[in-house]
Write a protein that holds these residues in place. Structure first.
Motif, PDB file in Angstrom:
ATOM      1  N   THR A  37     -52.371 -69.360  46.852  1.00  0.00           N
ATOM      2  CA  THR A  37     -52.760 -69.430  45.432  1.00  0.00           C
ATOM      3  C   THR A  37     -52.688 -68.026  44.837  1.00  0.00           C
ATOM      4  O   THR A  37     -53.715 -67.388  44.593  1.00  0.00           O
ATOM      5  CB  THR A  37     -54.169 -70.016  45.282  1.00  0.00           C
ATOM      6  OG1 THR A  37     -55.083 -69.261  46.098  1.00  0.00           O
ATOM      7  CG2 THR A  37     -54.214 -71.462  45.727  1.00  0.00           C
ATOM      8  N   SER A  54     -51.703 -66.902  41.793  1.00  0.00           N
ATOM      9  CA  SER A  54     -52.024 -66.661  40.387  1.00  0.00           C
ATOM     10  C   SER A  54     -53.509 -66.900  40.110  1.00  0.00           C
ATOM     11  O   SER A  54     -54.172 -67.667  40.812  1.00  0.00           O
ATOM     12  CB  SER A  54     -51.202 -67.585  39.491  1.00  0.00           C
ATOM     13  OG  SER A  54     -51.659 -68.931  39.600  1.00  0.00           O
ATOM     14  N   PRO A  55     -54.058 -66.268  39.069  1.00  0.00           N
ATOM     15  CA  PRO A  55     -55.457 -66.522  38.701  1.00  0.00           C
ATOM     16  C   PRO A  55     -55.719 -67.991  38.384  1.00  0.00           C
ATOM     17  O   PRO A  55     -56.794 -68.511  38.705  1.00  0.00           O
ATOM     18  CB  PRO A  55     -55.654 -65.634  37.452  1.00  0.00           C
ATOM     19  CG  PRO A  55     -54.636 -64.556  37.582  1.00  0.00           C
ATOM     20  CD  PRO A  55     -53.450 -65.193  38.235  1.00  0.00           C
ATOM     21  N   GLU A  56     -54.752 -68.654  37.765  1.00  0.00           N
ATOM     22  CA  GLU A  56     -54.934 -70.063  37.411  1.00  0.00           C
ATOM     23  C   GLU A  56     -55.056 -70.926  38.662  1.00  0.00           C
ATOM     24  O   GLU A  56     -55.912 -71.814  38.740  1.00  0.00           O
ATOM     25  CB  GLU A  56     -53.766 -70.544  36.545  1.00  0.00           C
ATOM     26  CG  GLU A  56     -53.682 -69.903  35.173  1.00  0.00           C
ATOM     27  CD  GLU A  56     -53.135 -68.482  35.196  1.00  0.00           C
ATOM     28  OE1 GLU A  56     -53.371 -67.732  34.222  1.00  0.00           O
ATOM     29  OE2 GLU A  56     -52.484 -68.101  36.209  1.00  0.00           O
ATOM     30  N   GLU A  57     -54.214 -70.656  39.664  1.00  0.00           N
ATOM     31  CA  GLU A  57     -54.294 -71.403  40.916  1.00  0.00           C
ATOM     32  C   GLU A  57     -55.614 -71.120  41.631  1.00  0.00           C
ATOM     33  O   GLU A  57     -56.210 -72.011  42.247  1.00  0.00           O
ATOM     34  CB  GLU A  57     -53.119 -71.026  41.820  1.00  0.00           C
ATOM     35  CG  GLU A  57     -51.778 -71.529  41.322  1.00  0.00           C
ATOM     36  CD  GLU A  57     -50.624 -70.910  42.093  1.00  0.00           C
ATOM     37  OE1 GLU A  57     -49.842 -71.689  42.668  1.00  0.00           O
ATOM     38  OE2 GLU A  57     -50.508 -69.666  42.122  1.00  0.00           O
ATOM     39  N   SER A  58     -56.065 -69.875  41.568  1.00  0.00           N
ATOM     40  CA  SER A  58     -57.341 -69.522  42.191  1.00  0.00           C
ATOM     41  C   SER A  58     -58.497 -70.247  41.514  1.00  0.00           C
ATOM     42  O   SER A  58     -59.375 -70.809  42.183  1.00  0.00           O
ATOM     43  CB  SER A  58     -57.552 -68.007  42.122  1.00  0.00           C
ATOM     44  OG  SER A  58     -58.793 -67.652  42.670  1.00  0.00           O
ATOM     45  N   MET A  59     -58.516 -70.256  40.187  1.00  0.00           N
ATOM     46  CA  MET A  59     -59.608 -70.922  39.465  1.00  0.00           C
ATOM     47  C   MET A  59     -59.618 -72.422  39.704  1.00  0.00           C
ATOM     48  O   MET A  59     -60.680 -73.051  39.684  1.00  0.00           O
ATOM     49  CB  MET A  59     -59.496 -70.611  37.968  1.00  0.00           C
ATOM     50  CG  MET A  59     -59.875 -69.181  37.624  1.00  0.00           C
ATOM     51  SD  MET A  59     -59.933 -68.861  35.841  1.00  0.00           S
ATOM     52  CE  MET A  59     -58.185 -68.851  35.447  1.00  0.00           C
ATOM     53  N   ALA A  60     -58.449 -73.009  39.957  1.00  0.00           N
ATOM     54  CA  ALA A  60     -58.386 -74.440  40.212  1.00  0.00           C
ATOM     55  C   ALA A  60     -59.138 -74.818  41.479  1.00  0.00           C
ATOM     56  O   ALA A  60     -59.591 -75.966  41.623  1.00  0.00           O
ATOM     57  CB  ALA A  60     -56.929 -74.897  40.309  1.00  0.00           C
TER      58      ALA A  60
END
Length: 467
Positions: free
Chosen positions: A323, A325-331
């Motif tokens: 993960t 990207s930040p978006e993938e991490s936040m997911a």
């Protein structure tokens, strides 16, 4: 005669830095960051206690920031000579120092927003991306067992240290007049000899002066079988209780070993979790570097197929998901159970792991696995010591997660391994213990004296010795 001055990692684990003076030459061994308490980290902003312009060479044992993290600052203050490292360390330094520079710039930006509102003077980052790029241009890779003159009459040879990819024991031979020589051996960080991905530390038998790390000088680690059995039990318990498993892990070394062992559980059919997330851009990139340098086993070659060396660990552990990207991490915040999340930083001082604390650490079914050393003053150390209330990302959080410490995964040698490495020297060298908290270094010094009859000194900051 040569002079050695201890400028770091004395009576503490981090901040490695030693100045060698011989033959009218000055060679710096290590240029590391101090890590831990905020007041200690502030010392990284101090000017060096020597003139960087006066140095003829810099030698760095490996890429961890407590050994290398101030190289860009050294260059910013005037150093322009060669920096000698192993080839894998050169690649890892490119990754780690750029990441560190980004962090320094972001921290300064956030701090200056507050200072602007409060009318306080602005600060500069410890160093910048430009400083880092200039430092990286100075890297001179040296292979293991390749003696090289790095300054007039000063020869350096790297030997395998088994700590992380590219880590080295540094042997320095000083050639003096009348064919006289003096030899200094710096252990760097010695490996735990249980990494499935690295060779064990090399042994040397001649030295006039030895600097040896003492991070775990007070004890031995649990053996590998017991450690893996405990990890398996933790994962099974987390699965039964319906919680996630969080593992704060150093991006280089520890993470790759963990992925290997999780893959071993998967291959044996004992890993019940549905997914393993590698939530660290640096760890993802470091894993790719590891894959290029490490020889694949026959089993891994069969799993990966021809021409897929980059994907070795992904084939070895098919449920591994990256993960970056930040978006993938936040997911990942939406996942409440059945996941193993590996994220930085290794001592919980920042990075993505603290965001996962926000969503997990207050849950009783969450399991937090601490797989390595936690320096005094770090959040990781406070959690290991039993702190029940923490503050991260401007929030107070109750610590209800179950905390597990797995010392057997340490990338450092334990007490017996350190003494066994030392035993290979034919004659008692002048011995100094560095890279250890004072009480642990003292225990190691006492044990060395009991077992070998050798005296061991524990230097103070700024102490200078002649040898």
């Amino acid at each position: 005669m040569a002079l050695l001055t201890f400028h770091g990692a004395t009576r503490q684990v981090t901040g490695s830095c030693y100045l060698l003076e011989a033959n009218d030459q000055r060679v710096l061994l290590e240029c590391g960051m101090t890590q831990g308490f905020r007041r200690d980290e502030e010392s990284n902003r101090n000017r060096f206690p020597f003139d960087p312009k006066s140095l003829h060479a810099v030698v760095v044992s490996h890429a961890h920031l407590d050994h290398s993290g101030l190289l860009p600052k050294l260059v910013a203050e005037g150093y322009s000579g060669p920096i000698y490292v192993t080839p894998p360390s050169a690649e890892l330094l490119d990754l780690m120092l750029k990441d560190s520079a980004g962090l320094q710039e972001r921290d300064a930006e956030w701090e200056n927003r507050w200072r602007t509102r409060s009318g306080k003077p602005l600060i500069k980052p410890l160093y910048t991306q430009r400083d880092t790029e200039l430092a990286l241009e100075l890297l001179q890779p040296l292979e293991y067992r390749q003696p090289t003159m790095v300054a007039k009459g000063i020869e350096v040879c790297f030997h395998e240290a088994g700590h992380i990819l590219g880590s080295a024991i540094v042997a320095v031979t000083i050639h003096e007049a009348h064919n006289l020589t003096r030899k200094l051996v710096f252990s760097g960080d010695l490996g735990n000899q249980c990494s499935p991905l690295l060779q064990p530390p090399a042994t040397l038998d001649e030295a006039d002066l030895v600097l040896m790390e003492s991070t775990y000088g007070d004890r031995d680690h649990r053996n590998q079988e017991e450690t893996l059995a405990e990890l398996q039990q933790i994962l099974d318990q987390a699965w039964r209780e319906g919680g996630n498993v969080l593992i704060p892990s150093f991006a280089v070394g520890r993470t790759q070993d963990l992925l290997y062992y999780l893959g071993k559980f998967y291959q044996n059919g004992t890993l019940k979790q549905q997914a393993v997330f590698l939530d660290s851009p640096m760890a993802i990139a470091a894993t790719d570097i590891y894959s290029r340098y490490l020889p694949a086993s026959e089993q891994e070659r069969k799993l990966a197929g021809d021409g897929q060396r980059r994907g070795r660990l992904y084939n070895w552990l098919p449920i591994l998901k990256c993960t970056p990207s930040p978006e993938e991490s936040m997911a990942l915040n939406r996942i409440k159970s059945g996941a193993i999340i590996i994220a930085g930083s290794g001592m919980c001082t920042g990075g993505r792991i603290v965001h996962h604390f926000k969503h997990n650490i207050w849950r009783e079914e969450c399991h937090l696995v601490i797989p390595g050393f936690q320096a005094k003053g770090t959040l990781g150390r406070r959690l290991v010591d039993g702190e029940k209330q923490i503050r991260v990302i401007h929030q107070n959080l109750a610590v209800k997660a179950q905390i597990h410490t797995l010392g057997g995964f340490s990338a450092h040698a334990g007490q017996s391994q350190l003494i066994n490495w030392l035993k290979h020297f034919k004659h008692c060298p002048e011995l100094y213990l560095v890279h250890g908290e004072l009480e642990k270094s003292q225990i190691l010094a006492d044990t060395i004296h009991q077992q070998l009859g050798w005296p061991a000194s524990i230097p103070e900051q700024g102490e200078q010795i002649a040898f």
